[in-house]
Design a protein around this motif. Structure first.
Motif, short mmCIF file in Angstrom:
data_model
loop_
_atom_site.label_atom_id
_atom_site.label_comp_id
_atom_site.label_asym_id
_atom_site.label_seq_id
_atom_site.Cartn_x
_atom_site.Cartn_y
_atom_site.Cartn_z
N LEU A 1 10.87 54.23 47.59
CA LEU A 1 9.68 53.38 47.60
C LEU A 1 8.91 54.31 47.67
CD1 LEU A 1 11.55 50.99 49.17
CD2 LEU A 1 11.08 50.89 47.21
N LYS B 1 18.64 50.85 42.87
CA LYS B 1 17.79 49.67 41.83
C LYS B 1 17.91 48.35 41.50
CE LYS B 1 18.28 50.53 36.62
NZ LYS B 1 18.86 50.95 35.40
N GLN C 1 0.64 64.80 45.34
CA GLN C 1 0.34 63.15 44.62
C GLN C 1 -0.18 62.50 45.28
OE1 GLN C 1 4.46 61.76 43.96
NE2 GLN C 1 4.05 60.34 42.07
N PHE C 2 -0.56 62.38 46.65
CA PHE C 2 -1.73 61.43 47.06
C PHE C 2 -1.77 61.50 48.37
CE2 PHE C 2 2.69 59.48 45.88
CZ PHE C 2 2.70 58.64 45.26
N GLN D 1 7.22 56.73 46.49
CA GLN D 1 6.55 57.04 44.69
C GLN D 1 6.79 55.81 44.17
OE1 GLN D 1 9.50 59.66 44.05
NE2 GLN D 1 9.11 62.00 45.03
N ARG D 2 7.01 54.55 44.50
CA ARG D 2 6.58 53.18 43.72
C ARG D 2 5.38 52.63 44.44
NH1 ARG D 2 10.51 56.18 42.18
NH2 ARG D 2 11.23 55.29 40.85
N SER D 3 5.82 52.00 45.24
CA SER D 3 4.88 51.16 46.35
C SER D 3 3.89 51.37 46.90
CB SER D 3 5.27 50.11 46.90
OG SER D 3 4.97 49.34 47.43
N HIS D 4 2.83 51.03 46.76
CA HIS D 4 1.24 51.40 47.30
C HIS D 4 1.50 50.83 48.77
CE1 HIS D 4 -2.70 52.18 48.04
NE2 HIS D 4 -2.82 50.84 49.05
N VAL E 1 8.28 44.41 50.13
CA VAL E 1 8.44 45.72 49.97
C VAL E 1 8.32 45.76 51.95
CG1 VAL E 1 6.74 47.38 50.06
CG2 VAL E 1 7.02 46.70 48.08
N LYS F 1 14.91 48.26 44.26
CA LYS F 1 13.92 48.53 43.65
C LYS F 1 13.38 47.73 42.46
CE LYS F 1 14.01 52.59 41.92
NZ LYS F 1 13.98 54.38 41.65
N LYS F 2 14.59 46.69 42.23
CA LYS F 2 13.78 45.50 41.30
C LYS F 2 13.86 44.30 42.41
CE LYS F 2 17.27 43.76 38.39
NZ LYS F 2 18.19 44.29 37.30
N ASP G 1 5.25 42.27 47.44
CA ASP G 1 4.99 42.96 48.16
C ASP G 1 5.90 43.07 49.50
OD1 ASP G 1 3.81 45.84 46.94
OD2 ASP G 1 1.38 44.64 47.62
N ARG H 1 3.61 53.29 50.80
CA ARG H 1 2.73 53.93 50.86
C ARG H 1 2.03 53.43 52.46
NH1 ARG H 1 2.70 55.77 45.57
NH2 ARG H 1 1.48 54.78 45.06
N CYS I 1 12.37 44.64 45.64
CA CYS I 1 10.40 44.72 45.89
C CYS I 1 9.32 45.03 45.10
CB CYS I 1 11.02 46.99 46.38
SG CYS I 1 11.71 46.57 47.15
N LYS I 2 10.28 44.54 43.76
CA LYS I 2 8.77 45.39 42.30
C LYS I 2 8.22 43.54 42.24
CE LYS I 2 8.58 46.57 37.37
NZ LYS I 2 8.67 45.92 36.47
#
Lengths: 664, 400
Positions: A72, A30, A127-128, A74-77, A43, A33-34, A40, A80, A36-37
């Motif tokens: 990550l 958590k 999903q992607f 699933q969260r960040s473009h 990330v 992720k916080k 970028d 990916r 990374c949010k």
């Protein structure tokens, strides 16, 4: 990008990936992720950190790194994009898409990593897949080229489990049913089995009841006269069977050389009062009387069965019957001779008359040497029904052998009998010494030397043809004697010694109070040469004890002397002076090594070893250690040489004197 | 671009310059196409690709499973996303399918009515595209690695066939028989290419590390043997000079035919002057090449500088042909890349690999984003959310 945040990221990633757990710590994820949010850039930084961890050769690190990546992804473009740009590498590191680079140990974590990654890839693809072409390509590559059945992986999580449970239950039910059926069948067939058993038993009773009956019935003496009657069939010689029944009060005359055969003639005992053990069975008058008695009884020998005699034609002699029929006190004896009518032999009467002479040749040499101390020395020690080559007691099928088993029961039959037994060894002295010698003599396989045994030794010669040369002649023309013993008379007997199994243990006292249980021949690898010790493990030899004590003291001294060398202190001194003081060694050898290594690597190593499975430890199994020793090239060579030597020796023993093997 | 257009309007710029500039821009910006796709026909690796020389529309592919397929690369669907469907295939169930892996497929240089395929089953088949039946089958002693037809020849109709034997065979389509053989190599010949300038000039590369240039009119011996050291090495003689320090398994002429590129298992790419046979000593660096068979690589057309596309393991490396500088790396295959073809009309690149994919690389001019935007607005709400999900971050609120 903030440097402190980056450092925090590094710490978080390190913490996550080296936890050694199969699940991620939620709080840490958590926080990650916080961070990374926020940007970028973070990330990207996290991606590179995770990628570094993913390349480590430890499946647990990879698994944790992958799980973080999944979070990550699933969260960040941006994440990916980064991951999919290097998707080939990612697949290599997680699902071993390149067979040249298998996943690192431990296996459990590797399997889990592979399975979870495949599931994740399917999830990602669903999903992607549309947005990221390379993800689709990778998915297809796994699906078509690596033949991974994605639908099955998904099933294995939930449906598969229920299916497996159902399958197990089904199998269990089938097994139960089978067991029930088997029990039922058993019950049904039980009477049948019992019947079969009874049948088999009665069948055996019919076939072989007599030996047991005889054994049990022969033993109890019937009365004070110690009288028993014995059936004494003579040899079955050429199909003829002469069965003699000699019934007597007391007397038993033993054959000289054959202990087990007891012949008692009541007649002899009465007429001559021969002390037992005097060797001769039938002699002179006794013989006559035999014949006379035979005549008295007017027994036509051909009849087989007459008055007193109890002769069973089927060959089964029931002793009790015999005793009963004859009457124990009666001074009669019967000789009944049974002929096999098929063979058409001459009638029994002349046979009985000529019996002594007929049986004379059958006496063994030992019998002839027997001394007799009777009132009247027997002129002949001729007849003995068992001393024939057919009735050798060593032949277990012969009747005499069967009788020999009866002997112990007859031993309590009286003084005279015992005397007779005692007397036997003296009569057979020479033969027993021979057997003694024979038993000692080594047995060798038949060979050329035995083949030429006793022949006059002849030196081997080499025949040379005459030289055809005009002038030149060899000096040694003609036959030349080889100055060697004929090899066909030689025999190589190798003496390799005898194997003596180790029966002793090391018995050195151990720290846990026990004694060392190792069974080494000469030297215990832990406690040195094996020396005699008492029950407490102390050396019984004072010199040994002294040596041991000295060694112990030295060891102690060494330990004490090293104690002052505190590793930290030494490190400090080294740092201050700049002089290397050598390796610090702890008390135990293994411990010291570990410390030294840890020191070299720094604190990263120490931290790592906290939670992760230690791969080196996993590798260091007993099997590995043994393998290292056993398959060590030196030991392999040594064992091979030893085996070769043994083989060579065996071949030499077997074939050494054959010319075509001699050169090998 | 706008500047170029205005100059063009003013007449201050040569129209060729505009074309060249745009072509170069497009060639340099090749990316894996997000929309275009080629239908998956081959069950195993794609060994060879060829784009028809007339329209540059039909893509011919030969696979390791012996299957041959022809795709239509033109996107007539009206939307940017499309899958190139197979026009026709010679599948495993086809009566005349190659028994083993198809190594090379080639269109007839002047028409799409005919194509040729050579295979590991030691045959070369000449196919009639319209009925999809072999018009001619040539048998050879060894497995066929590669074959080629001259793109400019008007006087002859020869197919040069490189087989496992050290002999290069020339098959004449006119007579339907192999007219003559070229002896000179000492080991298996891996690749053969005709010059796009001289109809009689043939280059062959072999397992004996040599590249030989032949004038097929003189059957006596090869024209020259390319020497990587240009005769400067003390020991180098005509008999032993080699083009590579490993097997030569790829050859490609530059479009104008003045230079020849050779690719060897010593992981090197070399550029040769075809007129003199000298090594130009352009250094491209190390390019991984582990292939035991022929590798098909290509050179762009019309851009300045020219770009060579070379399979490098599971990616395609782009190099400046005359400078040797590495420009870009096209990453997308999941296994060895075996072949690539350049479409001179659209500046697209098609590549086939052992992962049985045929990938389309298109110039990425940033139009994809615009298109996505447009599509998003047009698309249904449900589909829109999915797309939004795909391209946007979805940080959940609990991370705060």
């Amino acid at each position: 990008m903030d440097l402190t945040v980056c450092q925090q990221l590094e710490k978080l990633v390190e913490e996550l990936t080296t936890s050694g757990q199969h699940q991620l710590d939620k709080a840490t994820v958590k926080t990650l992720k916080k961070i990374c949010k926020t940007s970028d850039d973070y990330v990207k930084h996290t991606y590179h950190l995770l990628n570094m961890q993913l390349q480590k050769d430890h499946a647990e690190i990879r698994l944790s790194a992958f799980q973080t990546m999944d979070e990550l992804f699933q969260r960040s473009h941006a994440f990916r994009e980064l991951l999919i740009a290097e998707f080939q590498e990612f697949l290599e590191l997680t699902v071993e898409s390149n067979y040249d680079f298998p996943l690192p140990p431990p296996k459990a974590a590797a399997d889990k990593l592979k399975k979870q990654t495949l599931q994740a890839i399917q999830r990602w693809h669903e999903q992607f897949g549309q947005a990221y072409k390379k993800l689709t390509l990778g998915y297809n590559f796994l699906r078509y080229n690596r033949k991974i059945d994605f639908s099955n992986i998904a099933a294995s999580s939930n449906v598969e489990r229920t299916r497996q449970e159902q399958e197990a239950a089904r199998i269990q039910a089938i097994k139960l049913q089978r067991a029930k059926n088997a029990l039922k069948e058993m019950e049904e067939t039980k009477p049948e089995i019992d019947e079969c058993l009874t049948q088999a038993e009665s069948c055996f009773q019919l076939l072989v009841p007599r030996n047991d009956a005889m054994d049990s019935k022969i033993t109890p003496p019937r009365n004070g006269n110690q009288d028993t009657s014995n059936t004494l069939p003579t040899t079955s010689h050429g199909g003829r069977q002469i069965r003699k029944q000699l019934d007597g009060d007391d007397l038993s005359c033993d054959s000289v050389s054959c202990k087990s055969h007891i012949v008692r003639t009541k007649e002899q005992a009465r007429a001559r009062q021969l002390p037992a053990g005097e060797g001769s069975l039938v002699s002179g008058d006794g013989k006559k009387e035999c014949i006379n008695n035979g005549g008295d009884s007017n027994t036509p020998p051909g009849d087989g069965q007459e008055g007193d005699s109890d002769e069973e034609s089927d060959g089964d002699v029931d002793e009790e019957d015999v005793v009963r029929h004859h009457g124990l006190g009666s001074h009669k004896y019967n000789i009944s001779i049974e002929f096999n009518p098929v063979l058409g032999l001459e009638p029994a009467k002349p046979k009985t008359k000529t019996k002594p002479s007929a049986t004379k040749p059958r006496t063994v040499p030992a019998a002839s040497t027997a001394t007799t101390s009777g009132t009247k020395p027997p002129t002949k020690k001729s007849w003995h029904p068992f001393l024939s080559e057919d009735n050798n007691p060593s032949d277990p099928t012969s009747y005499s052998a069967a009788l020999s088993t009866l002997q112990p029961s007859q031993e309590n039959r009286g003084e005279k009998r015992k005397v007779s037994f005692d007397a036997q060894p003296s009569t057979s002295g020479t033969s027993s010494s021979k057997t003694d010698l024979l038993s000692k003599a080594p047995v060798v396989p038949f060979g050329m030397d035995l083949y030429t045994w006793g022949e006059k030794a002849k030196k081997p010669t080499i025949v040379r043809d005459q030289s055809l040369h005009r002038f030149w002649r060899p000096s040694d023309e003609g036959e030349i004697e080889v100055n060697r013993v004929d090899p066909s008379r030689e025999r190589t007997i190798t003496f390799a010694g005898e194997f003596e199994p180790v029966k002793w243990t090391c018995k050195a006292p151990l720290s846990n109070g026990k004694l060392c249980p190792r069974m080494d021949r000469y030297k215990c690898p832990f406690h040195g040469p094996i020396i005699p010790r008492d029950e407490t493990g102390k050396p019984s030899n004072p010199a040994d004890a002294e040596r041991e004590e000295r060694r112990r003291r030295e060891q102690q001294l060494e330990e004490v002397s090293e104690d002052w060398r505190d590793p930290e202190l030494q490190q400090d001194i080294e740092a201050a002076t700049g002089i290397a003081l050598g390796n610090v060694r702890g008390r135990g050898k293994g411990k010291g090594k570990g410390k030294g290594k840890g020191k070299g690597k720094g604190k990263g190593k120490g931290k790592k070893s906290t939670n992760l499975t230690d791969l080196k430890k996993v590798k260091n199994t007993t099997r590995r250690r043994l393998e290292r020793k056993v398959f060590n090239s030196g030991s392999v060579k040594r064992v091979a040489a030893e085996m070769n030597k043994l083989d060579q020796r065996r071949y030499n023993d077997k074939f050494g004197n054959q010319f075509n093997y001699a050169l090998n | 671009m706008l500047n170029f257009l205005s100059c063009r309007e003013n007449g201050t710029l040569d129209p060729v310059a505009l074309v060249r500039a745009e072509t170069t821009r497009r060639t340099f910006s090749l990316e894996l196409s997000k929309e275009q796709d080629v239908k998956r026909i081959h069950a195993s690796g794609v060994n060879s690709l060829d784009l028809d020389p007339v329209e540059a529309r039909y893509l011919l592919s030969g696979g390791a499973d012996g299957v041959i397929a022809i795709y239509d690369t033109h996107n007539l669907s009206g939307t940017p996303s499309s899958t190139a469907e197979a026009v026709c295939t010679v599948g495993r169930s086809h009566r005349h399918v190659h028994k083993y892996s198809v190594e090379t497929v080639r269109w007839y240089p002047h028409d799409t009515g005919l194509f040729t395929s050579s295979s590991m089953d030691k045959t070369l088949k000449v196919w009639d595209t319209n009925v999809l039946l072999p018009a001619e089958v040539f048998q050879f002693e060894g497995t066929v690695y590669s074959h080629a037809m001259s793109p400019v020849a008007k006087k002859h109709c020869l197919i040069a066939v490189a087989t496992m034997t050290s002999i290069v065979t020339l098959c004449d389509l006119k007579s339907g028989s192999s007219t003559h053989i070229l002896k000179g190599h000492r080991a298996a010949v891996k690749c053969a290419r005709w010059s796009p300038r001289n109809p009689y000039l043939l280059a062959t590369g072999s397992q004996d590390n040599k590249v030989l240039l032949w004038d097929v009119r003189s059957a006596k011996s090869s024209l020259m043997s390319l020497d990587q050291h240009n005769g400067e090495l003390a020991t180098s003689t005509a008999a032993v000079n080699t083009a590579h320090n490993g097997h030569v398994n790829g050859l490609c002429f530059t479009p104008e035919g003045l230079h020849l590129l050779s690719f060897g298992t010593d992981h090197r790419l070399r550029l040769w002057d075809t007129a003199t046979g000298r090594n130009t000593l352009v250094n491209y660096g190390k390019i991984s090449n582990e292939s035991k068979k022929s590798v098909q690589f290509t050179v762009s057309r019309g851009s300045s500088p020219d770009v060579v596309f070379v399979p490098d393991d599971s990616s395609i490396a782009m190099f400046d042909v005359f400078g040797g500088t590495s420009l870009h790396r096209l990453v997308g295959h999941y296994n060895y890349v075996q072949c690539c073809v350049f479409n001179p009309n659209t500046q697209e690149l098609y590549s086939g690999g052992s992962d049985s994919n045929i990938l389309v690389w298109v110039p990425d001019l940033g139009r994809g984003e615009d298109y996505e935007e447009a599509k998003k607005q047009k698309a249904e709400p449900s589909q829109r959310t999915q797309n939004v999900q795909a391209y946007q971050d979805t940080w959940s609120s609990d991370e705060d």
